[in-house]
Design a protein around this motif. Structure first.
Motif, short mmCIF file in Angstrom:
data_model
loop_
_atom_site.label_atom_id
_atom_site.label_comp_id
_atom_site.label_asym_id
_atom_site.label_seq_id
_atom_site.Cartn_x
_atom_site.Cartn_y
_atom_site.Cartn_z
N HIS A 49 -0.27 -5.71 2.91
CA HIS A 49 0.66 -4.81 2.59
C HIS A 49 0.32 -4.99 0.89
O HIS A 49 0.46 -4.16 0.36
CB HIS A 49 1.86 -4.56 3.37
N LEU A 83 -2.47 -3.83 -1.37
CA LEU A 83 -3.39 -2.36 -0.18
C LEU A 83 -3.47 -1.59 -1.86
O LEU A 83 -4.23 -0.82 -1.86
CB LEU A 83 -2.14 -1.35 0.32
N ASP A 84 -2.56 -1.36 -2.77
CA ASP A 84 -2.89 -0.50 -4.05
C ASP A 84 -2.69 -1.21 -5.34
O ASP A 84 -3.11 -0.93 -6.33
CB ASP A 84 -1.53 0.29 -4.11
N LYS A 112 -7.58 -3.04 6.86
CA LYS A 112 -6.82 -2.05 6.25
C LYS A 112 -6.93 -2.08 4.69
O LYS A 112 -7.43 -0.90 4.19
CB LYS A 112 -5.93 -1.19 6.93
N SER A 160 -10.51 -1.16 3.51
CA SER A 160 -10.58 0.35 3.66
C SER A 160 -9.99 1.10 2.28
O SER A 160 -10.32 2.35 2.32
CB SER A 160 -10.75 1.29 4.90
N HIS A 161 -8.79 0.58 1.81
CA HIS A 161 -7.83 1.36 0.71
C HIS A 161 -7.97 0.52 -0.25
O HIS A 161 -6.64 0.39 -0.78
CB HIS A 161 -6.62 1.15 1.57
N SER A 162 -8.87 -0.45 -0.39
CA SER A 162 -8.74 -0.80 -1.97
C SER A 162 -10.27 -1.36 -2.19
O SER A 162 -10.82 -0.54 -2.30
CB SER A 162 -7.88 -2.41 -1.69
N GLY A 179 -12.70 -0.56 8.83
CA GLY A 179 -12.71 -0.83 7.80
C GLY A 179 -13.94 -1.32 6.95
O GLY A 179 -13.51 0.05 5.93
N GLU A 206 -15.08 2.15 6.58
CA GLU A 206 -14.89 2.60 5.63
C GLU A 206 -14.98 2.35 4.48
O GLU A 206 -14.68 3.56 3.26
CB GLU A 206 -13.37 3.17 6.38
N SER A 207 -15.23 1.88 3.87
CA SER A 207 -15.46 1.08 2.53
C SER A 207 -16.33 1.64 1.24
O SER A 207 -17.86 1.40 2.56
CB SER A 207 -15.60 -0.69 2.95
#
Length: 433
Positions: A244, A247-248, A272, A275-277, A300, A303-304
């Motif tokens: 968490h 993530l960013d 997750k 796919s978000h990093s 993930g 979507e990566s």
């Protein structure tokens, strides 16, 4: 006319060589008084070198850290501590090597509630310009206080339990790593080396508070590219908290959580994260991930657009997990290296990867070692490789593949590898596949 005779009396032992030059005397004086008056930067370069060559390695770092930049001096200090010094691992900088090792050594032997935190914090202004990587392979717990006299009182049992937990927390890295602007790599192991007969499982406890502190520290370490937290009994909940906070993250490219206790819920959080990093390398070797976790990682992966390497060796994916990873690779075009060794995989996974080998344009390395692909699984992979030109490594050791099939697969893979080598010779500036 008068003649004058002049007699010269000489001392045969006298020589001008024994009289030091004024420059030499000045250099001696500067070296002798360097701790009180370090005027190195006011000297000519050739005089600076003469001074530095004579400086004792016992000088305080508060004097030398931000004044002496000559590599020869820091080389002397490194070799004085350790005979084996591979400076190429430190960007060919002896000064960087000295400060990274010095800081690592202090952290390895830091005892919470006993060691003065100033020992670390006072070093920050001296080393912050040079530390780029920290490898800390042990964290000592606080010294346990004996409370035997309280143990017979039932009302104190809850307090004792809380106290016991407090005495497991380790050094909080947050103030340190957030003050190191060039820190790019952080390798950590929460445990104790060489505890001998004093072994206790509590010495290897990565507590919730440790995790919370570390997650906050890594989040604030904005230039961090590589984060490794291995052999530390990291749990699902701890993995979720770390993921968490990452993530960013603006720079993180490599995450290594191998040899921990991560199960499906932890893997879901990491799916997750993928796919978000901007993550490129993820190592989850030797954890406890089953098919549900593998399916989350596969989602993930689908979507990566950045992940290039995924290591899932020594988990429990089985065919449900292996097939999910394979199906994700029918759409993913970034992954180059995949390790699925020792995951109880068999023919159904090989069948999906037959399609992957036929369609995926980016995979170059796949490891299926120590699985149960069997004769049919091997034939499926051979079928998928028929027109494949990209895979240059395919490890099928102990995968129960027929010897002839293995030989034919090896021939195709070898031909692909040779073709890549020839292309790299023809176009040396081109990036290898």
């Amino acid at each position: 006319s008068f003649y004058t005779r002049r007699c010269l009396t000489e001392d045969p032992t006298w020589s001008l060589i024994t009289v030091p030059h004024l420059t030499e005397l000045c250099i001696q004086h500067i070296v002798h008084n360097f701790e009180k008056n370090p005027i190195l930067n006011y000297l000519l370069p050739e005089h600076q070198k003469k001074v530095v060559d004579r400086l004792p390695t016992s000088l305080p770092l508060t004097v030398t850290a931000n004044i002496v930049s000559h590599e020869d001096y820091w080389k002397r200090r490194c070799l004085e501590r350790c005979q084996v010094c591979e400076v190429s691992n430190y960007g060919d900088s002896w000064k960087r090597m000295f400060f990274e090792r010095h800081l690592e050594n202090i952290l390895k032997f830091f005892i919470p509630n006993t060691t003065d935190p100033k020992q670390v914090l006072d070093l920050i202004p001296l080393c912050k310009g040079y530390v780029r990587k920290l490898q800390i392979d042990q964290f000592l717990p606080p010294v346990r206080v004996d409370h035997k006299e309280e143990s017979n009182n039932p009302s104190n049992k809850e307090d004792a339990a809380e106290l016991s937990e407090v005495y497991k927390h380790h050094y909080n890295l947050k103030d340190l790593v957030t003050a190191l602007p060039h820190l790019e790599e952080l390798h950590l192991i929460y445990g104790v080396k060489g505890c001998g007969m004093n072994f206790e499982w509590s010495l290897f406890k990565f507590t919730e508070q440790d995790c919370s502190n570390l997650a906050a520290a890594v989040k604030m370490c904005h230039n961090l590219k590589v984060f490794k937290l291995t052999q530390s009994k990291v749990s699902d909940d701890q993995t979720k908290l770390l993921a968490h906070n990452l993530l960013d993250h603006p720079c993180l490219l490599e995450l290594d959580l191998s040899h921990n206790l991560i199960r499906d819920h932890g893997a879901e959080a990491l799916g997750k994260l993928i796919s978000h990093s901007r993550l490129e390398i993820l190592d989850l070797c030797n954890n406890q991930i089953h098919h549900l976790g593998a399916q989350a990682l596969a989602q993930g992966l689908a979507e990566s657009s950045t992940l290039t390497s995924l290591n899932l060796r020594l988990n429990c994916l089985e065919d449900k997990g292996g097939e999910a990873i394979g199906r994700a690779l029918l759409t993913n075009t970034s992954l180059k290296s995949l390790h699925l060794g020792s995951n109880r995989l068999s023919e159904p996974t090989a069948a999906v990867f037959s399609q992957v080998l036929a369609q995926n344009p980016s995979l170059t390395s796949i490891n299926f070692s120590c699985n149960h692909l069997g004769l049919d699984g091997g034939k499926q992979l051979l079928k998928g490789l028929a027109n494949n030109k990209t895979v240059t490594e395919l490890d099928l050791r102990h995968a129960e593949v027929e010897q002839e099939t293995n030989f034919l697969i090896h021939q195709i893979v070898w031909a692909n590898r040779e073709a890549v080598r020839v292309r790299s010779l023809q176009h040396p500036t081109a990036e290898p596949l």
